[in-house]
Design a protein around this motif. Structure first.
Motif, PDB file in Angstrom:
ATOM      1  N   ARG B  16       0.858  -1.177   0.000  1.00  0.00           N
ATOM      2  CA  ARG B  16       0.000   0.000   0.000  1.00  0.00           C
ATOM      3  C   ARG B  16       0.890   1.221   0.000  1.00  0.00           C
ATOM      4  O   ARG B  16       1.912   1.243   0.679  1.00  0.00           O
ATOM      5  CB  ARG B  16      -0.848  -0.005   1.281  1.00  0.00           C
ATOM      6  CG  ARG B  16      -1.641   1.268   1.545  1.00  0.00           C
ATOM      7  CD  ARG B  16      -2.382   1.176   2.879  1.00  0.00           C
ATOM      8  NE  ARG B  16      -3.281   0.034   2.894  1.00  0.00           N
ATOM      9  CZ  ARG B  16      -4.614   0.137   2.772  1.00  0.00           C
ATOM     10  NH1 ARG B  16      -5.170   1.313   2.663  1.00  0.00           N
ATOM     11  NH2 ARG B  16      -5.364  -0.933   2.777  1.00  0.00           N
ATOM     12  N   ALA B 100      -7.260   1.211  -2.373  1.00  0.00           N
ATOM     13  CA  ALA B 100      -6.741   1.602  -1.066  1.00  0.00           C
ATOM     14  C   ALA B 100      -7.916   1.937  -0.165  1.00  0.00           C
ATOM     15  O   ALA B 100      -7.803   2.756   0.749  1.00  0.00           O
ATOM     16  CB  ALA B 100      -5.784   2.776  -1.182  1.00  0.00           C
ATOM     17  N   TYR B 107      -3.337   7.441  -2.741  1.00  0.00           N
ATOM     18  CA  TYR B 107      -2.943   6.097  -2.330  1.00  0.00           C
ATOM     19  C   TYR B 107      -3.520   5.042  -3.265  1.00  0.00           C
ATOM     20  O   TYR B 107      -4.544   5.247  -3.903  1.00  0.00           O
ATOM     21  CB  TYR B 107      -3.452   5.795  -0.920  1.00  0.00           C
ATOM     22  CG  TYR B 107      -2.611   6.401   0.165  1.00  0.00           C
ATOM     23  CD1 TYR B 107      -1.634   5.649   0.806  1.00  0.00           C
ATOM     24  CD2 TYR B 107      -2.787   7.721   0.538  1.00  0.00           C
ATOM     25  CE1 TYR B 107      -0.851   6.207   1.802  1.00  0.00           C
ATOM     26  CE2 TYR B 107      -2.010   8.292   1.530  1.00  0.00           C
ATOM     27  CZ  TYR B 107      -1.037   7.533   2.171  1.00  0.00           C
ATOM     28  OH  TYR B 107      -0.269   8.084   3.139  1.00  0.00           O
ATOM     29  N   ASN B 108      -2.862   3.896  -3.305  1.00  0.00           N
ATOM     30  CA  ASN B 108      -3.494   2.701  -3.820  1.00  0.00           C
ATOM     31  C   ASN B 108      -2.863   1.500  -3.145  1.00  0.00           C
ATOM     32  O   ASN B 108      -1.870   1.646  -2.423  1.00  0.00           O
ATOM     33  CB  ASN B 108      -3.405   2.603  -5.350  1.00  0.00           C
ATOM     34  CG  ASN B 108      -4.671   1.972  -5.936  1.00  0.00           C
ATOM     35  OD1 ASN B 108      -5.324   1.144  -5.288  1.00  0.00           O
ATOM     36  ND2 ASN B 108      -5.021   2.367  -7.145  1.00  0.00           N
ATOM     37  N   ALA B 109      -3.481   0.329  -3.339  1.00  0.00           N
ATOM     38  CA  ALA B 109      -2.993  -0.867  -2.659  1.00  0.00           C
ATOM     39  C   ALA B 109      -3.479  -2.102  -3.393  1.00  0.00           C
ATOM     40  O   ALA B 109      -4.375  -2.033  -4.229  1.00  0.00           O
ATOM     41  CB  ALA B 109      -3.483  -0.893  -1.209  1.00  0.00           C
ATOM     42  N   LYS B 111      -5.265  -5.629  -2.604  1.00  0.00           N
ATOM     43  CA  LYS B 111      -5.928  -6.524  -1.654  1.00  0.00           C
ATOM     44  C   LYS B 111      -5.905  -7.920  -2.256  1.00  0.00           C
ATOM     45  O   LYS B 111      -6.242  -8.100  -3.425  1.00  0.00           O
ATOM     46  CB  LYS B 111      -7.379  -6.090  -1.435  1.00  0.00           C
ATOM     47  CG  LYS B 111      -7.555  -4.890  -0.523  1.00  0.00           C
ATOM     48  CD  LYS B 111      -9.043  -4.654  -0.240  1.00  0.00           C
ATOM     49  CE  LYS B 111      -9.219  -3.504   0.753  1.00  0.00           C
ATOM     50  NZ  LYS B 111     -10.654  -3.250   1.045  1.00  0.00           N
ATOM     51  N   THR B 424      -2.131  -0.735   8.985  1.00  0.00           N
ATOM     52  CA  THR B 424      -1.927  -0.156   7.663  1.00  0.00           C
ATOM     53  C   THR B 424      -1.131   1.136   7.687  1.00  0.00           C
ATOM     54  O   THR B 424      -0.598   1.545   6.667  1.00  0.00           O
ATOM     55  CB  THR B 424      -3.275   0.125   6.987  1.00  0.00           C
ATOM     56  OG1 THR B 424      -4.073   0.891   7.885  1.00  0.00           O
ATOM     57  CG2 THR B 424      -3.994  -1.167   6.646  1.00  0.00           C
TER      58      THR B 424
END
Lengths: 456, 452
Positions: B16, B100, B107-109, B111, B424
């Protein structure tokens, strides 16, 4: 072919067998990121690929990297390399990338890079790209400046429009032409020409294929003789053409079913283009046939020979004004013409050959038969020692009665024959070529092979 | 010393970070290669929320998956629970969502979901992160490289069909509710209005339901970020207002008077609705309000507490075969018969069904809940100070019952404090709850000198 140790990163780009120890996703991302960082001009980047299965994986990585660096991407899908180069100019793009390993076997893949004029990067530009790649400092944009992807499925049509401005398509469609597409991108273009212009191309190996090609995708006489040449007579075709997978090279079979040497393509096109002017120069490498010099002589033209490899040709081209040049190419069936931009283009080369037949009112077998016979012998020896420079020096002394050129290995010319010994840039091999006007120079070739084997 | 600016986190919850210099396509690709290696090829599902970096990262992830010999199913923009249901329903080897969640747009992430469509648990995450660091990825040859298939239609249908199996849709449809929706221009922007309008026959008043636009408000749906929704409810006389986070797993609710409910109360209403009809226990995390205990007690059920994090709640729900569960503060409702994931669609359906069966409005239903007062906070902390902080708190309150399974929770009858480090972000999270404002304030004053 195992991927291990196949990777090669050089001035001509990135190439290797896809898989462990070879060309991997991270190479693709880093190289595409470096290219996006390298590009100076604004505008989108044009992307296309040949049908190899790994092309989809590489495409995803290239799109991600270019977008991340803020570049919009126009993806042409599965198209020939010349179509990519054409589209770069048409859309005023910043540059372009071709994913495809051309004449290599299916398990290979490669990235080729083009600048804003649609031509390959010069050696200086390619060097800068390599430096950025090695530094790994890329211009990634923040979240609100990321580029986007656009699909452009009709690039082939625009490319054909431009071909139509150069060649008389309405007249050329009278020929019955048999084509071996080797499961590559030429099938898409030629099928479209049948639809749009009512051409009569008969296609074999026309299924777009990602994993196994019908045969080795090289444009050599051997491959022409395999499937194409024997079929030309039975179908009653006026000519047969074989393309490599990304359609930048072409090889020829005559109406009589003769598989023509790949060396003949450039002299034929020079013979067609030189009288049309204004260019009087033909740029080629040290390994291609001497027939070219003879043909150029007929038209008051001049042959410029440079080191073997695409990069030397690209750099040589930039030394002249476009109107000085009639054609440039290799003995592999890769030819570029000023009339249709300076890109290697197999389809344009084919149309030039057909135009030649039309204008002369001659059969292809008559045109081919009209050239004096030259016999070329090519061999290779694995490179294992460091003795090659010494070998070249002793050969030069041994054959001191000829005219020596040392630009790339050693070439020695006599009035009716020549030899060329050089180390390959792409593989650990010593290449040996001998050519003679008339009968093959067997004795010279055998002696040379023996000498090279003894030290290489 | 001020805490370092922490713009990338690679750890047990995946990867992330802030897109650009920190979260690069190369990192996302390498992580996807680790994932593809972990699942060992086969079909992997990829979807995303509406962040501007989503398509770019999706290409990078697809590159990594293809490079390891996986086939990719591209679902496009969809809520996270819908992606999870699809993974489970189609027998895929796993899934990756590019989102995110409630973090800001920069932001990004990634999952990560296993073959059951569940978040990777601690063991799976540990193995994956080892693979990532070892960089010993599967490398497919040309003939082993798979394809990308698009499937943009079926996933919402699968998900909605599962939800509708557990409510009496006919009765909801007959009531013709008027519902306001705030989709934060996120992954639920198209699916939620369609669900409410087409499946539940609601009259829908929607704002921020354009997935091509940026987030118009703070991405996290909380009482203080949903002013526009509340105004819309009041203006249109809606029976309820629903709001999502960008990836559509969370649900926030506004009553018919334009008051945004506390997220713990939303969970309590849905738990109540489930326990009314079905047997089984309840699982919530340590930070969730005691209101859940009171509701469960009314039905004679047990409440299990877990460390914070969807994967932890889901693990325990599986173990005790819970009927419902969730995470209060972040608006997550988990109902296993639909899927073991936070699912805002189950939440909306259950709430509307409850309004039908009781004949009550949202505010009337909420008034029936025991009243607790909560404070949530966060603070930066220095590495190495956390252990001594927890110890000092425990020593200061010897009369409290304690739970140390995730940070420290100190409990007294009717009030508690929970201090933990975030999974996080590099921050300390603090939660306190009591029966009255005064009691909460007193609690916070008591620990004030310990917590920075």
């Amino acid at each position: 072919m195992r991927a291990e140790r196949s990777l090669r990163i050089s001035h001509v780009g990135l190439r290797g067998v896809v898989g462990a120890g070879g060309l991997t996703a991270s190479h693709v991302l880093d190289f595409a990121s470096a290219f996006a960082t390298f590009l100076q001009t604004s505008g989108p980047v044009i992307l296309g690929r040949d049908p190899r299965a790994s092309g989809v994986m590489i495409r995803e990585g290239v799109v991600a990297a270019l977008n991340a660096c803020g570049r919009d991407v126009v993806d042409l899908g599965v198209v020939s390399t010349p179509v990519i180069q054409h589209t770069i100019r048409r859309l005023d793009a910043a540059g372009g990338l071709s994913i495809g390993a051309s004449h290599n076997a299916a398990e290979w893949n490669a990235l080729k890079f083009f600048g804003s004029r649609g031509t390959y990067l010069s050696t200086a530009e390619a060097g800068e790209l390599l430096d950025i790649y090695h530094l790994k400092k890329f211009d990634f944009m923040e979240w609100d400046r990321i580029g986007s992807l656009k699909l452009e499925p009709s690039a082939i049509d625009s490319y054909l429009d431009e071909l139509g401005e150069v060649y008389d398509l309405a007249a050329l469609r009278r020929f019955k032409v048999l084509v071996d597409c080797c499961n590559g991108t030429s099938a898409l273009i030629l099928r479209r020409m049948n639809e749009r212009f009512d051409f009569g191309f008969i296609l074999i190996n026309a299924q777009i294929e990602g994993v196994s090609f019908a045969h080795e995708p090289s444009t050599t006489r051997r491959m022409v003789a395999l499937q194409l040449a024997p079929l030309v007579g039975p179908v009653g075709a006026d000519a047969g053409f074989l393309f490599d997978v990304d359609s930048d090279r072409v090889a020829i079979a005559t109406d009589e079913g003769q598989a023509v040497s790949e060396e003949l393509v450039l002299p034929m096109l020079a013979d067609y283009l030189l009288p049309r002017g204004p260019g009087k120069l033909v740029i080629t490498n040290l390994s291609s046939t001497a027939l070219l010099d003879e043909v150029a002589g007929w038209h008051g033209g001049k042959v410029v020979r440079v080191a073997v490899g695409r990069q030397a040709a690209i750099d040589a081209l930039s030394c002249y004004r476009p109107e000085q040049i009639a054609a440039a190419g290799e003995g592999t069936g890769a030819v570029m013409m000023p009339r249709f931009r300076f890109v290697y283009d197999g389809i344009a080369s084919m149309l030039a050959v057909l135009s030649m037949m039309l204008e002369r009112g001659a059969k292809l077998s008559q045109i081919v038969g009209g050239y004096p016979a030259y016999s070329i012998l090519k061999g290779e020896v694995p490179l294992v020692s460091q003795q090659v420079p010494a070998l070249l020096a002793s050969l030069q002394a041994q054959y001191s009665d000829g005219r020596a050129t040392v630009t790339d290995g050693l070439r020695i010319d006599w009035p009716d024959h020549w030899l060329h010994v050089r180390v390959s840039q792409t593989e650990p091999l010593v290449r040996i070529i001998c050519e003679q006007r008339g009968a093959p120079p067997v004795a010279l070739f055998d002696a040379l092979m023996e000498q090279v084997r003894s030290v290489a | 010393m001020p805490a370092r600016e922490h713009l990338l986190k690679i750890g047990v919850s995946g990867i992330r970070g802030v897109v650009g210099e920190f979260l690069t396509p190369a990192l996302a690709c390498a992580f996807a290669e680790a994932f593809g290696t972990y699942v060992g090829g086969g079909r992997v599902v990829v979807g995303r929320d509406t962040r501007s970096s989503g398509p770019m990262l999706q290409h990078a992830v697809q590159c990594g998956l293809l490079a390891t010999g996986c086939d990719v199913v591209d679902l496009g923009v969809l809520p996270t629970p819908t992606i999870q249901v699809y993974v489970a329903a189609t027998g895929a080897r796993g899934g990756i969502a590019l989102t995110a969640s409630h973090n800001p747009p920069e932001y990004n992430a990634l999952k990560l979901f296993n073959a059951q469509g569940l978040f990777f648990n601690n063991y799976e995450r540990g193995e994956l992160i080892d693979l990532y660091h070892q960089s010993a990825f599967r490398r497919a040859s040309n003939e082993e490289i798979g394809r990308i298939a698009e499937d943009y239609q079926r996933a919402p249908e699968m998900h909605i069909a599962r939800v509708l199996r557990h409510v009496d849709a006919g009765k909801i449809r007959a009531r013709r509710f008027r519902v306001a929706v705030d989709g934060v221009n996120g992954a639920s922007s198209l699916m939620t209005p369609r669900f409410l309008r087409d499946d539940l026959n609601c009259e829908v008043e929607a704002i921020s339901c354009d997935p091509t636009k940026p987030f118009p408000r703070v991405a996290e749906p909380r009482p203080d970020t949903l002013g526009e929704l509340a105004a819309l409810v009041r203006r249109t006389g809606a029976d309820a207002g629903f709001a999502h986070d960008p990836d559509g797993d969370r649900l926030a609710v506004c009553d018919e008077l334009g008051r945004v409910l506390d997220n713990d109360d939303v969970l309590a209403l849905v738990v109540d609705a489930a326990l009314e009809r079905l047997p089984g226990d309840v699982v919530v995390n340590l930070t969730t309000s005691s209101v859940i205990d009171d509701i469960a007690a009314r039905h004679g059920r047990r409440v299990w507490r877990t460390p914070v994090g969807e994967a932890n709640v889901v693990e325990t729900m599986r173990a005790v075969k819970a009927v419902i569960g969730g995470e209060g503060s972040n608006g997550g409702i988990i109902f296993p018969p639909v899927h073991l994931c936070r699912d805002s669609y189950t939440g909306m359906a259950f709430l509307l069904a409850r309004m039908v069966s009781t004949g009550k409005t949202v505010s009337e239903l909420t008034a029936g809940l025991p009243r607790y007062y909560r404070r949530l906070g966060q603070a930066a902390y220095e590495h190495g100070r956390l252990g001594s902080l927890m110890q000092a708190l425990e020593e200061r309150f010897p009369d409290a019952a304690t739970d140390r399974s995730d940070g420290l929770k100190l409990m007294w009858p009717g009030r508690w404090i929970h201090v933990r480090s975030s999974n996080t972000e590099p921050i300390l999270r603090l939660a306190a709850e009591a029966r009255s404002e005064e009691e909460v304030e007193a609690l916070l004053r008591q620990i004030g000198t310990e917590v920075p």
